[in-house]
Enzyme design. Structure first.
Site, PDB file in Angstrom:
ATOM      1  N   HIS A   1     -34.125-121.527 -91.536  1.00  0.00           N
ATOM      2  CA  HIS A   1     -32.988-122.227 -92.128  1.00  0.00           C
ATOM      3  C   HIS A   1     -32.358-123.218 -91.165  1.00  0.00           C
ATOM      4  O   HIS A   1     -32.585-123.162 -89.957  1.00  0.00           O
ATOM      5  CB  HIS A   1     -31.915-121.239 -92.637  1.00  0.00           C
ATOM      6  CG  HIS A   1     -31.235-120.422 -91.578  1.00  0.00           C
ATOM      7  ND1 HIS A   1     -31.613-119.139 -91.255  1.00  0.00           N
ATOM      8  CD2 HIS A   1     -30.165-120.691 -90.778  1.00  0.00           C
ATOM      9  CE1 HIS A   1     -30.807-118.666 -90.308  1.00  0.00           C
ATOM     10  NE2 HIS A   1     -29.917-119.585 -89.999  1.00  0.00           N
TER      11      HIS A   1
ATOM     12  N   GLU B   1     -20.777-116.896 -95.056  1.00  0.00           N
ATOM     13  CA  GLU B   1     -21.916-117.801 -95.207  1.00  0.00           C
ATOM     14  C   GLU B   1     -22.606-117.663 -96.551  1.00  0.00           C
ATOM     15  O   GLU B   1     -22.475-116.645 -97.229  1.00  0.00           O
ATOM     16  CB  GLU B   1     -22.928-117.584 -94.058  1.00  0.00           C
ATOM     17  CG  GLU B   1     -23.361-116.144 -93.819  1.00  0.00           C
ATOM     18  CD  GLU B   1     -24.685-115.783 -94.446  1.00  0.00           C
ATOM     19  OE1 GLU B   1     -25.260-116.606 -95.164  1.00  0.00           O
ATOM     20  OE2 GLU B   1     -25.140-114.632 -94.236  1.00  0.00           O
TER      21      GLU B   1
ATOM     22  N   GLN C   1     -28.255-122.966 -94.786  1.00  0.00           N
ATOM     23  CA  GLN C   1     -27.214-121.941 -94.612  1.00  0.00           C
ATOM     24  C   GLN C   1     -25.886-122.661 -94.367  1.00  0.00           C
ATOM     25  O   GLN C   1     -25.760-123.428 -93.417  1.00  0.00           O
ATOM     26  CB  GLN C   1     -27.550-121.060 -93.414  1.00  0.00           C
ATOM     27  CG  GLN C   1     -26.523-119.954 -93.156  1.00  0.00           C
ATOM     28  CD  GLN C   1     -26.859-119.183 -91.895  1.00  0.00           C
ATOM     29  OE1 GLN C   1     -26.929-119.763 -90.817  1.00  0.00           O
ATOM     30  NE2 GLN C   1     -27.097-117.895 -92.030  1.00  0.00           N
TER      31      GLN C   1
ATOM     32  N   HIS D   1     -26.978-125.241 -86.178  1.00  0.00           N
ATOM     33  CA  HIS D   1     -28.158-124.665 -85.512  1.00  0.00           C
ATOM     34  C   HIS D   1     -29.401-124.783 -86.388  1.00  0.00           C
ATOM     35  O   HIS D   1     -29.308-125.013 -87.588  1.00  0.00           O
ATOM     36  CB  HIS D   1     -27.911-123.193 -85.141  1.00  0.00           C
ATOM     37  CG  HIS D   1     -27.757-122.264 -86.311  1.00  0.00           C
ATOM     38  ND1 HIS D   1     -26.535-121.910 -86.827  1.00  0.00           N
ATOM     39  CD2 HIS D   1     -28.669-121.601 -87.060  1.00  0.00           C
ATOM     40  CE1 HIS D   1     -26.699-121.061 -87.838  1.00  0.00           C
ATOM     41  NE2 HIS D   1     -27.997-120.860 -88.009  1.00  0.00           N
TER      42      HIS D   1
ATOM     43  N   GLU E   1     -31.847-120.430 -83.262  1.00  0.00           N
ATOM     44  CA  GLU E   1     -31.798-119.024 -83.682  1.00  0.00           C
ATOM     45  C   GLU E   1     -33.213-118.566 -83.991  1.00  0.00           C
ATOM     46  O   GLU E   1     -34.004-119.321 -84.566  1.00  0.00           O
ATOM     47  CB  GLU E   1     -30.918-118.925 -84.939  1.00  0.00           C
ATOM     48  CG  GLU E   1     -30.735-117.518 -85.479  1.00  0.00           C
ATOM     49  CD  GLU E   1     -29.899-117.507 -86.779  1.00  0.00           C
ATOM     50  OE1 GLU E   1     -29.098-118.442 -87.007  1.00  0.00           O
ATOM     51  OE2 GLU E   1     -30.096-116.578 -87.563  1.00  0.00           O
TER      52      GLU E   1
HETATM   53  C1  MC0 Z   1     -21.867-125.433 -78.344  1.00  0.00           C
HETATM   54  N1  MC0 Z   1     -22.686-126.359 -77.822  1.00  0.00           N
HETATM   55  C2  MC0 Z   1     -23.611-126.691 -78.730  1.00  0.00           C
HETATM   56  C3  MC0 Z   1     -23.309-125.918 -79.873  1.00  0.00           C
HETATM   57  N2  MC0 Z   1     -22.225-125.146 -79.593  1.00  0.00           N
HETATM   58  N3  MC0 Z   1     -24.635-127.532 -78.680  1.00  0.00           N
HETATM   59  C4  MC0 Z   1     -25.384-127.652 -79.786  1.00  0.00           C
HETATM   60  N4  MC0 Z   1     -25.159-126.955 -80.939  1.00  0.00           N
HETATM   61  C5  MC0 Z   1     -24.136-126.098 -80.992  1.00  0.00           C
HETATM   62  N5  MC0 Z   1     -23.917-125.410 -82.106  1.00  0.00           N
HETATM   63  C6  MC0 Z   1     -22.610-126.920 -76.479  1.00  0.00           C
HETATM   64  C7  MC0 Z   1     -21.197-127.373 -76.158  1.00  0.00           C
HETATM   65  O1  MC0 Z   1     -20.991-128.680 -76.615  1.00  0.00           O
HETATM   66  C8  MC0 Z   1     -21.191-127.268 -74.659  1.00  0.00           C
HETATM   67  O2  MC0 Z   1     -21.784-128.412 -74.105  1.00  0.00           O
HETATM   68  C9  MC0 Z   1     -22.090-126.080 -74.366  1.00  0.00           C
HETATM   69  O3  MC0 Z   1     -22.917-125.921 -75.532  1.00  0.00           O
HETATM   70  C10 MC0 Z   1     -21.322-124.807 -74.154  1.00  0.00           C
HETATM   71  O4  MC0 Z   1     -20.446-124.695 -75.229  1.00  0.00           O
HETATM   72  P1  MC0 Z   1     -18.961-124.222 -75.047  1.00  0.00           P
HETATM   73  O5  MC0 Z   1     -18.118-124.955 -76.021  1.00  0.00           O
HETATM   74  O6  MC0 Z   1     -18.563-124.287 -73.646  1.00  0.00           O
HETATM   75  O7  MC0 Z   1     -19.082-122.701 -75.339  1.00  0.00           O
HETATM   76  P2  MC0 Z   1     -18.797-121.887 -76.604  1.00  0.00           P
HETATM   77  O8  MC0 Z   1     -17.857-120.824 -76.203  1.00  0.00           O
HETATM   78  O9  MC0 Z   1     -18.419-122.731 -77.761  1.00  0.00           O
HETATM   79  O10 MC0 Z   1     -20.209-121.226 -76.898  1.00  0.00           O
HETATM   80  C11 MC0 Z   1     -21.286-121.968 -77.368  1.00  0.00           C
HETATM   81  C12 MC0 Z   1     -22.408-120.979 -77.714  1.00  0.00           C
HETATM   82  C13 MC0 Z   1     -21.820-119.999 -78.774  1.00  0.00           C
HETATM   83  C14 MC0 Z   1     -23.589-121.759 -78.279  1.00  0.00           C
HETATM   84  C15 MC0 Z   1     -22.821-120.237 -76.459  1.00  0.00           C
HETATM   85  O11 MC0 Z   1     -21.360-120.714 -79.906  1.00  0.00           O
HETATM   86  C16 MC0 Z   1     -22.775-118.919 -79.222  1.00  0.00           C
HETATM   87  O12 MC0 Z   1     -22.991-117.913 -78.546  1.00  0.00           O
HETATM   88  N6  MC0 Z   1     -23.409-119.104 -80.425  1.00  0.00           N
HETATM   89  C17 MC0 Z   1     -24.337-118.110 -80.965  1.00  0.00           C
HETATM   90  C18 MC0 Z   1     -23.726-117.360 -82.121  1.00  0.00           C
HETATM   91  C19 MC0 Z   1     -23.339-118.249 -83.286  1.00  0.00           C
HETATM   92  O13 MC0 Z   1     -23.324-119.461 -83.167  1.00  0.00           O
HETATM   93  N7  MC0 Z   1     -22.971-117.613 -84.403  1.00  0.00           N
HETATM   94  C20 MC0 Z   1     -22.551-118.336 -85.613  1.00  0.00           C
HETATM   95  C21 MC0 Z   1     -23.670-118.478 -86.561  1.00  0.00           C
HETATM   96  P3  MC0 Z   1     -20.965-129.380 -73.108  1.00  0.00           P
HETATM   97  O14 MC0 Z   1     -21.950-130.458 -72.768  1.00  0.00           O
HETATM   98  O15 MC0 Z   1     -19.770-129.838 -73.886  1.00  0.00           O
HETATM   99  O16 MC0 Z   1     -20.638-128.497 -71.953  1.00  0.00           O
HETATM  100  S1  MC0 Z   1     -24.054-116.901 -87.238  1.00  0.00           S
HETATM  101  C22 MC0 Z   1     -25.445-117.083 -88.169  1.00  0.00           C
HETATM  102  O17 MC0 Z   1     -25.970-118.138 -88.261  1.00  0.00           O
HETATM  103  C23 MC0 Z   1     -25.901-115.809 -88.889  1.00  0.00           C
HETATM  104  C24 MC0 Z   1     -24.907-115.420 -89.950  1.00  0.00           C
HETATM  105  C25 MC0 Z   1     -27.289-115.947 -89.524  1.00  0.00           C
HETATM  106  O18 MC0 Z   1     -27.996-116.942 -89.346  1.00  0.00           O
HETATM  107  O19 MC0 Z   1     -27.681-115.003 -90.237  1.00  0.00           O
END
Ligand code: MC0
Length: 140
Positions: free
Chosen positions: A7, A43, A59, A83, A133
């Site tokens: 997705h 979602e 999604q 993502h 993912e």
């Molecule tokens: C953050 N960054 C991204 C991003 N989110 N880059 C691309 N795509 C994204 N979605 C970048 C930021 O711009 C930053 O870069 C760097 O990554 C670190 O981000 P941050 O703002 O300092 O840190 P956080 O606290 O926002 O964490 C980002 C991180 C977090 C990706 C580690 O969102 C995470 O752990 N995500 C995994 C879980 C998730 O997203 N769950 C929701 C979907 P710069 O250059 O500015 O430093 S759940 C889902 O989808 C389930 C329901 C399913 O599929 O079944």
């Protein structure tokens, strides 16, 4: 290793509004909805195609709070692609293989995902700026 794109996750402020948009534009059907507290999202999955190893979906993701991953993403970047999820036969095996290549795993173990899948995220900075993912579909 990747079988398919499972997705594309799209961050939105209003889930119902974007369900209406995507359903209308692309004639997609909502096949699942869930509130995932652990991931901080409400979602919906809109089916694009079915296949033996698992289907492919759009999604739509609405954050449960501003300090959740999707809430922070919306504040920083606004609505859009959040993502890309690759379907793999065995998520634990894929995590291990990719982790061995130096990519940071954002999850230490597989977590619960949409439609009873098992999921794990990879750090976007190690995958060309794309939050990635891994998904093991429930039926695989
Ligand atoms: C953050 N960054 C991204 C991003 N989110 N880059 C691309 N795509 C994204 N979605 C970048 C930021 O711009 C930053 O870069 C760097 O990554 C670190 O981000 P941050 O703002 O300092 O840190 P956080 O606290 O926002 O964490 C980002 C991180 C977090 C990706 C580690 O969102 C995470 O752990 N995500 C995994 C879980 C998730 O997203 N769950 C929701 C979907 P710069 O250059 O500015 O430093 S759940 C889902 O989808 C389930 C329901 C399913 O599929 O079944």
């Amino acid at each position: 290793m990747f079988m398919r794109i499972d997705h594309i996750g799209i961050a939105c402020n209003d889930l119902e509004e974007k369900i209406a948009l995507f359903s209308e534009l692309f004639e997609l059907e909502v096949v699942a909805r869930e509130v995932n507290e652990e991931q901080g999202v409400k979602e919906a999955m809109l089916r694009i195609a079915d296949a033996d190893g698992g289907g492919s979906y759009i999604q739509l993701l609405e954050p449960l709070s501003p300090d959740s991953p999707v809430g922070k993403f919306l504040a920083k970047r606004g609505e859009g692609v959040h993502h890309v999820a690759f379907g793999v036969p065995d998520v634990a095996e894929a995590m291990s293989k990719i982790g061995d290549k130096g990519v940071r795993l954002l999850d230490e173990r597989p977590r619960h995902g949409s439609m009873d899948s098992k999921i794990a995220f990879l750090h976007p900075k190690d995958v060309g700026g794309m939050l990635t993912e891994l998904v093991q579909a429930a039926k695989s």
